[in-house]
Design a protein around this motif. Structure first.
Motif, PDB file in Angstrom:
ATOM      1  N   ALA A 264       0.838  -1.212   0.000  1.00 21.16           N
ATOM      2  CA  ALA A 264       0.000   0.000   0.000  1.00 21.16           C
ATOM      3  C   ALA A 264       0.872   1.262   0.000  1.00 21.16           C
ATOM      4  O   ALA A 264       0.630   2.205  -0.758  1.00 21.16           O
ATOM      5  CB  ALA A 264      -0.937  -0.011   1.206  1.00 21.16           C
ATOM      6  N   ARG A 265       1.900   1.248   0.845  1.00 26.37           N
ATOM      7  CA  ARG A 265       2.791   2.424   0.864  1.00 26.37           C
ATOM      8  C   ARG A 265       3.526   2.564  -0.465  1.00 26.37           C
ATOM      9  O   ARG A 265       3.693   3.676  -0.985  1.00 26.37           O
ATOM     10  CB  ARG A 265       3.817   2.294   1.992  1.00 26.37           C
ATOM     11  CG  ARG A 265       3.182   2.407   3.354  1.00 26.37           C
ATOM     12  CD  ARG A 265       4.246   2.417   4.421  1.00 26.37           C
ATOM     13  NE  ARG A 265       3.635   2.246   5.729  1.00 26.37           N
ATOM     14  CZ  ARG A 265       4.280   2.435   6.871  1.00 26.37           C
ATOM     15  NH1 ARG A 265       5.549   2.771   6.876  1.00 26.37           N
ATOM     16  NH2 ARG A 265       3.655   2.256   8.009  1.00 26.37           N
ATOM     17  N   ALA A 294      -8.861  -4.617   1.461  1.00 29.36           N
ATOM     18  CA  ALA A 294      -7.945  -4.033   2.454  1.00 29.36           C
ATOM     19  C   ALA A 294      -6.913  -3.141   1.782  1.00 29.36           C
ATOM     20  O   ALA A 294      -6.556  -2.067   2.298  1.00 29.36           O
ATOM     21  CB  ALA A 294      -7.250  -5.159   3.230  1.00 29.36           C
ATOM     22  N   PHE A 295      -6.435  -3.568   0.622  1.00 30.61           N
ATOM     23  CA  PHE A 295      -5.430  -2.773  -0.102  1.00 30.61           C
ATOM     24  C   PHE A 295      -6.012  -1.425  -0.514  1.00 30.61           C
ATOM     25  O   PHE A 295      -5.420  -0.371  -0.270  1.00 30.61           O
ATOM     26  CB  PHE A 295      -4.939  -3.546  -1.332  1.00 30.61           C
ATOM     27  CG  PHE A 295      -3.995  -2.771  -2.219  1.00 30.61           C
ATOM     28  CD1 PHE A 295      -2.629  -2.747  -1.944  1.00 30.61           C
ATOM     29  CD2 PHE A 295      -4.463  -2.067  -3.328  1.00 30.61           C
ATOM     30  CE1 PHE A 295      -1.757  -2.025  -2.761  1.00 30.61           C
ATOM     31  CE2 PHE A 295      -3.594  -1.353  -4.137  1.00 30.61           C
ATOM     32  CZ  PHE A 295      -2.242  -1.338  -3.856  1.00 30.61           C
ATOM     33  N   VAL A 299      -4.770   2.231   0.760  1.00 30.03           N
ATOM     34  CA  VAL A 299      -4.237   3.207  -0.205  1.00 30.03           C
ATOM     35  C   VAL A 299      -5.051   4.499  -0.134  1.00 30.03           C
ATOM     36  O   VAL A 299      -4.493   5.606  -0.104  1.00 30.03           O
ATOM     37  CB  VAL A 299      -4.243   2.624  -1.638  1.00 30.03           C
ATOM     38  CG1 VAL A 299      -4.009   3.714  -2.682  1.00 30.03           C
ATOM     39  CG2 VAL A 299      -3.174   1.538  -1.772  1.00 30.03           C
ATOM     40  N   ALA A 300      -6.361   4.384  -0.066  1.00 24.51           N
ATOM     41  CA  ALA A 300      -7.196   5.591   0.006  1.00 24.51           C
ATOM     42  C   ALA A 300      -6.876   6.384   1.276  1.00 24.51           C
ATOM     43  O   ALA A 300      -6.774   7.617   1.247  1.00 24.51           O
ATOM     44  CB  ALA A 300      -8.673   5.195  -0.018  1.00 24.51           C
ATOM     45  N   GLU A 301      -6.698   5.647   2.385  1.00 21.42           N
ATOM     46  CA  GLU A 301      -6.376   6.313   3.656  1.00 21.42           C
ATOM     47  C   GLU A 301      -5.044   7.062   3.546  1.00 21.42           C
ATOM     48  O   GLU A 301      -4.925   8.212   3.971  1.00 21.42           O
ATOM     49  CB  GLU A 301      -6.292   5.217   4.725  1.00 21.42           C
ATOM     50  CG  GLU A 301      -6.165   5.681   6.133  1.00 21.42           C
ATOM     51  CD  GLU A 301      -6.162   4.460   7.073  1.00 21.42           C
ATOM     52  OE1 GLU A 301      -6.908   4.487   8.046  1.00 21.42           O
ATOM     53  OE2 GLU A 301      -5.394   3.499   6.836  1.00 21.42           O
ATOM     54  N   ALA A 346     -10.438   7.986  -3.427  1.00 24.29           N
ATOM     55  CA  ALA A 346      -9.661   9.092  -2.840  1.00 24.29           C
ATOM     56  C   ALA A 346      -9.471  10.130  -3.924  1.00 24.29           C
ATOM     57  O   ALA A 346      -9.396   9.799  -5.109  1.00 24.29           O
ATOM     58  CB  ALA A 346      -8.303   8.597  -2.345  1.00 24.29           C
ATOM     59  N   GLY A 347      -9.377  11.392  -3.520  1.00 26.56           N
ATOM     60  CA  GLY A 347      -9.085  12.464  -4.468  1.00 26.56           C
ATOM     61  C   GLY A 347     -10.172  12.638  -5.500  1.00 26.56           C
ATOM     62  O   GLY A 347     -11.352  12.745  -5.169  1.00 26.56           O
TER      63      GLY A 347
END
Ligand code: NAD
Length: 492
Positions: A264-265, A294-295, A299-301, A346-347
């Motif tokens: 994710a990072r 979960a991924f 990633v969104a977080e 996200a975004g």
């Protein structure tokens, strides 16, 4: 003055352009572009400098490049500031990646210049000694993009001159600043006038004249695949050597045994690096179904935590994109995907408030897009990641290979067998395992498929800028050569 020809700055004799600060939208500088006559002058300067430069020993050229590395190091702060001002990228990127990367490249090619590789000399054809010479190609005409202006200038200039060529480089008309400073630093480091020349201006006028120029022996181009095709066609007119580093659409494959947090990072950093304006950026995350929810949630977080803002602030993670028009193009991809049924986790928008005047766009995660949709198939070149689920390993490899591009890819897994399979079967010039983006001067960078051909960085790129010559010396002392008898017999 925006041309650097024969060791001095000159005003271009072509049209003018205005450089806009991407972070504010305000006019920052008037640029005087080159005319075709300026390109001719630059090629003439490079031609005049060629005999003496190519006649130096590799050690002497290496000394010059080591002095250039030291000179760039002395000017590091100025280079970083100009790089950030002209591109909108964060000052952390310029300071920690672009400038040190270029200094390291200069030092690397200083060493590589003294290590040209080839076959051993020997008697391969009976009583005759063969040897291989590696010679410079001549005057190289190079064209570079705007995303990493300094590094791309370094990737073009350094191997070319290390191998004994001279060069005329055209940076993007949007970002000439650090390329001109690099040429100036080379002069300060004692590289002779005319070895490195910079002409600036638009592609169709200045770039095409350089590619077509009969005095240019080779064209090295980094940019989009569409322009690469055009360059290849133009270069055919004079049958010159072409080296093409083109677009990418890197897959990011997460198998169900991967370290989820690392993946994710890696996905967030790989997707937003340089505003996503990186030909190897992570763009398509294929995630095995058990990890998909979960991924994407993680990633969104993480994307929501990214600090978007003033590129000159060391706390900023994501600066401005290159232009407002480019930001709108990125937004268009996301808007059309949404309209077609994709969801944005996200975004998916430009920031408002104080940043509204700049070319900013938030880190964006898109799901539920179709594999054959444009946001999955085409280069968005913004901080946008699309995530899609897969079930079997076969499917993952097939999806990873399912675009016209083949520049870079990554696979995330703790399985040795999966690592080796991905590294073999993904069609790309670079496959990272449990990492994405990391590059190093010693290792080659270049594409498969529509991402082009030829290598930047590494000893492989030095080879691109040399001609290989076979020299054969007969060791027969008399008039006879053994093979003549096959062709004709001397009968008296
Ligand atoms: P671009 O193709 O629009 O322009 C690249 C350069 O080509 C610029 O200097 C431009 O002025 C010039 N140019 C444009 N039209 C031309 C023409 N007809 N003749 C000659 N020169 C011409 O690309 P860009 O928008 O500046 O850069 C982004 C692209 O570069 C992306 O596709 C990205 O993937 C690619 N890129 C690839 C690599 C790599 O190593 N493969 C590295 C960085 C960027």
């Amino acid at each position: 003055m925006h041309q650097y020809i024969a060791g001095e700055y000159r005003d271009g004799r072509g049209p003018s352009g205005t450089r806009i600060d991407p972070a504010t939208g305000e006019a920052a500088e008037t640029l005087r572009y080159a005319s075709p006559a300026d390109v001719d002058d630059a090629v003439a300067a490079a031609t005049a400098a060629l005999p003496a430069w190519s006649g130096l020993t590799p050690g002497e050229r290496a000394d010059a490049l080591l002095r250039l590395a030291a000179e760039l190091d002395r000017r590091a702060d100025e280079l970083a500031a100009v790089e950030t001002a002209q591109t909108g990228k964060t000052i952390r990127m310029s300071t920690e990646f672009d400038v040190p990367g270029t200094i390291d490249n200069a030092a690397f090619f200083a060493g590589a210049a003294r290590q040209l590789q080839g076959l051993a000399a020997g008697e391969y054809a009976g009583r005759a000694t063969s040897l291989v010479r590696r010679e410079p190609v001549g005057v190289v005409g190079s064209i570079a993009p705007w995303n990493y202006p300094l590094q791309m200038a370094g990737w073009k200039i350094l191997p070319a001159v290390a191998a004994g060529n001279t060069i005329v480089l055209k940076p993007s008309e949007l970002t000439p600043g650090t390329t001109l400073l690099l040429a100036e630093a080379a002069a300060a480091a004692g590289l002779p006038d005319g070895v490195i020349n910079v002409v600036t201006g638009p592609g169709p006028s200045v770039g095409e004249h350089l590619v077509r120029h009969p005095g240019v022996a080779m064209t090295s181009f980094t940019g989009s695949t569409a322009v690469g095709r055009r360059i290849m066609a133009l270069a055919a007119e004079t049958a010159k050597r072409v080296h093409l580093e083109l677009g990418g659409k890197a897959p990011f494959v997460v198998f169900d045994d991967a370290d989820l947090e690392a993946a994710a990072r890696g996905a967030v950093a790989g997707a937003i690096i340089n505003g996503g304006q990186d030909c190897t950026a992570a763009t398509r995350a294929y995630v095995q179904r058990p990890l998909f929810a979960a991924f994407t949630a993680r990633v969104a977080e993480l994307m929501d935590q990214v600090v978007v803002g003033d590129p000159t602030d060391p706390e900023t993670d994501l600066g401005a994109l290159i232009t407002h028009a480019h930001r709108d193009k990125v937004a268009g991809f996301v808007d059309r995907a949404r309209a077609a049924g994709a969801r944005v986790l996200a975004g998916g928008a430009a920031p408002d408030g104080a940043l509204a005047a700049g070319a900013f766009y938030r880190p964006t995660l898109v799901v539920d897009a179709a594999q054959d949709s444009e946001i999955v198939q085409r280069e968005v070149f913004g901080p946008v990641l699309v995530a899609l689920p897969f079930d079997t390993d076969d499917e993952a490899i097939a999806l990873a290979n399912d675009t016209p591009y083949g520049l870079a890819a990554s696979a995330w897994t703790t399985s040795l067998a999966r690592s080796l399979r991905a590294s073999e079967e993904i069609q790309a010039g670079c496959v990272w395992l449990n990492d994405h983006i990391t590059i190093t001067s010693e290792m080659p960078h270049g594409g498969y498929k529509a991402s082009g051909f030829g290598k930047d960085m590494s000893a492989y790129s030095l080879e691109e800028y040399t001609n290989v010559k076979h020299v054969l010396a007969s060791r027969e002392s008399g008039p006879e050569r053994p093979w003549h008898d096959t062709v004709f017999r001397v009968r008296r």
